[in-house]
Motif scaffolding. Structure first.
Motif, mmCIF file in Angstrom:
data_model
loop_
_atom_site.group_PDB
_atom_site.id
_atom_site.type_symbol
_atom_site.label_atom_id
_atom_site.label_comp_id
_atom_site.label_asym_id
_atom_site.label_seq_id
_atom_site.Cartn_x
_atom_site.Cartn_y
_atom_site.Cartn_z
ATOM 1 N N SER A 9 14.829 24.855 -20.937
ATOM 2 C CA SER A 9 13.568 26.292 -21.028
ATOM 3 C C SER A 9 13.136 26.378 -19.670
ATOM 4 O O SER A 9 13.323 27.352 -19.280
ATOM 5 C CB SER A 9 12.171 25.732 -21.910
ATOM 6 N N GLY A 22 16.104 20.243 -19.981
ATOM 7 C CA GLY A 22 15.282 20.698 -18.866
ATOM 8 C C GLY A 22 16.193 22.573 -19.827
ATOM 9 O O GLY A 22 16.396 23.249 -18.416
ATOM 10 N N PRO A 29 19.583 17.190 -25.728
ATOM 11 C CA PRO A 29 18.209 16.903 -26.739
ATOM 12 C C PRO A 29 17.052 17.595 -25.494
ATOM 13 O O PRO A 29 16.867 18.209 -24.664
ATOM 14 C CB PRO A 29 18.114 15.376 -25.682
ATOM 15 N N ASN A 30 16.202 16.806 -25.975
ATOM 16 C CA ASN A 30 14.154 17.443 -25.813
ATOM 17 C C ASN A 30 14.431 16.551 -24.879
ATOM 18 O O ASN A 30 14.409 15.966 -24.513
ATOM 19 C CB ASN A 30 13.161 17.010 -26.852
HETATM 20 P P1 ADP Z 1 13.571 21.475 -22.907
HETATM 21 O O1 ADP Z 1 13.413 22.830 -23.321
HETATM 22 O O2 ADP Z 1 14.982 21.403 -22.891
HETATM 23 O O3 ADP Z 1 13.348 20.314 -23.678
HETATM 24 P P2 ADP Z 1 12.085 21.428 -20.302
HETATM 25 O O4 ADP Z 1 12.239 22.033 -19.604
HETATM 26 O O5 ADP Z 1 11.041 21.771 -21.319
HETATM 27 O O6 ADP Z 1 13.140 20.758 -21.964
HETATM 28 O O7 ADP Z 1 11.902 20.400 -20.474
HETATM 29 C C1 ADP Z 1 11.967 19.616 -19.057
HETATM 30 C C2 ADP Z 1 11.845 18.309 -18.242
HETATM 31 O O8 ADP Z 1 10.638 19.521 -17.667
HETATM 32 C C3 ADP Z 1 10.185 18.056 -19.183
HETATM 33 O O9 ADP Z 1 10.003 16.381 -18.972
HETATM 34 C C4 ADP Z 1 9.572 18.721 -18.961
HETATM 35 O O10 ADP Z 1 8.337 17.917 -19.739
HETATM 36 C C5 ADP Z 1 9.210 18.640 -17.913
HETATM 37 N N1 ADP Z 1 8.709 20.195 -17.154
HETATM 38 C C6 ADP Z 1 8.663 21.322 -17.560
HETATM 39 N N2 ADP Z 1 7.694 21.554 -17.411
HETATM 40 C C7 ADP Z 1 7.178 21.340 -16.558
HETATM 41 C C8 ADP Z 1 5.948 22.011 -15.525
HETATM 42 N N3 ADP Z 1 5.910 23.287 -15.491
HETATM 43 N N4 ADP Z 1 5.336 20.784 -14.652
HETATM 44 C C9 ADP Z 1 6.054 20.084 -14.975
HETATM 45 N N5 ADP Z 1 7.079 19.230 -15.613
HETATM 46 C C10 ADP Z 1 7.591 20.258 -16.400
#
Ligand code: ADP
Ligand code: MG
Length: 238
Positions: free
Chosen positions: A43, A41, A37-38
């Protein structure tokens, strides 16, 4: 020996535990899809693998070496390449010039021109080679990005949602590109939401949920897993 191995990887953003004790092994030659899910974690895991983020704890092994302390460029030099979600092509340059900027690190002269031609054919962008990259369709921009990402002939290619915003036909064409790269020896880890794409390419699927490896198996095993369906349902109702 796995080509990539994550061992007990952890990453916090403030109080948020975004990568939670992740163990993941990628065998050389496989196409592996990462779903979830979105906000799961996914990315973030790619940025840890590339070295843009440092883990709080845990280790990353690439081709048997611990690369956890290496900068991104050093990991790229060892054969890692990442295509992130946001297209990073040079909009003002032509398609051909974009590929030239990437390929000129490895090739010169006639050989450079041949390599660009070969890549243009692979990407289905021969007819667009003189166009400004900014004028390409969304799908074509994604393909150009893939072209840039594979220009250094990486051993491991990471793709973050390569088919986002694509039509079913474009998605299928992208899947065929990934399969051909893999047939030529490239190992691929792709984050994807499109299950048709996952079914088309994945030899193995890992489900990430709340920063943890939640399930792993073949596409059929994952689709049949009611626990996996439940976490997606949870998101749809959130
Ligand atoms: P996905 O790619 O699975 O949708 P992400 O890895 O982008 O998820 O994000 C996972 C969680 O980490 C989310 O809650 C996001 O808001 C948080 N997050 C991602 N990058 C950062 C950052 N640089 N600073 C703070 N929170 C982050
Ligand atoms: Mg993401």
């Amino acid at each position: 020996m796995p080509l990539l191995e994550l061992r007990a990887l952890n990453k916090h953003f403030g109080g948020l535990h975004v990568t939670n004790s992740v163990d993941l092994a990628l065998q050389s030659g496989e196409i592996h899809c990462l779903i979830g899910p979105n906000g799961a974690g996914k990315s973030t895991l790619f940025r840890l693998i590339l070295g843009e983020y440092q883990p709080g704890s845990g280790d990353i092994y690439f081709a048997g070496d611990n690369v956890t302390a290496l900068k991104p460029f050093a990991r790229i030099h060892r054969g890692l390449s990442v295509k992130f979600q946001v297209p990073g092509v040079f909009k003002g340059l032509s398609v051909r010039q974009n590929l030239e900027t990437a390929l000129q690190r490895l090739h010169r002269g006639a050989e450079l021109a041949d390599e660009i031609d070969r890549l243009l054919v692979f990407l289905g962008l021969e007819a667009e080679q003189g166009q400004a990259a900014g004028n390409l369709s969304h799908g074509q921009k994604q393909w150009l990005e893939i072209g840039m990402a594979i220009s250094l002939r990486p051993r491991l290619l990471l793709l973050d949602e390569p088919t986002a915003g694509m039509s079913p036909e474009e998605t299928h064409a992208t899947g065929e590109m990934v399969r051909r790269l893999n047939a030529d020896g490239m190992t691929v880890l792709a984050i994807e939401h499109d299950m048709a794409f996952v079914r088309q390419v994945a030899q193995k699927v890992t489900v990430l949920h709340l920063g943890q490896v939640f399930a792993q198996g073949s596409i059929d095993e994952i689709v049949a897993d009611e626990r996996v369906a439940a976490i997606y349902l949870g998101q749809a109702h959130a």
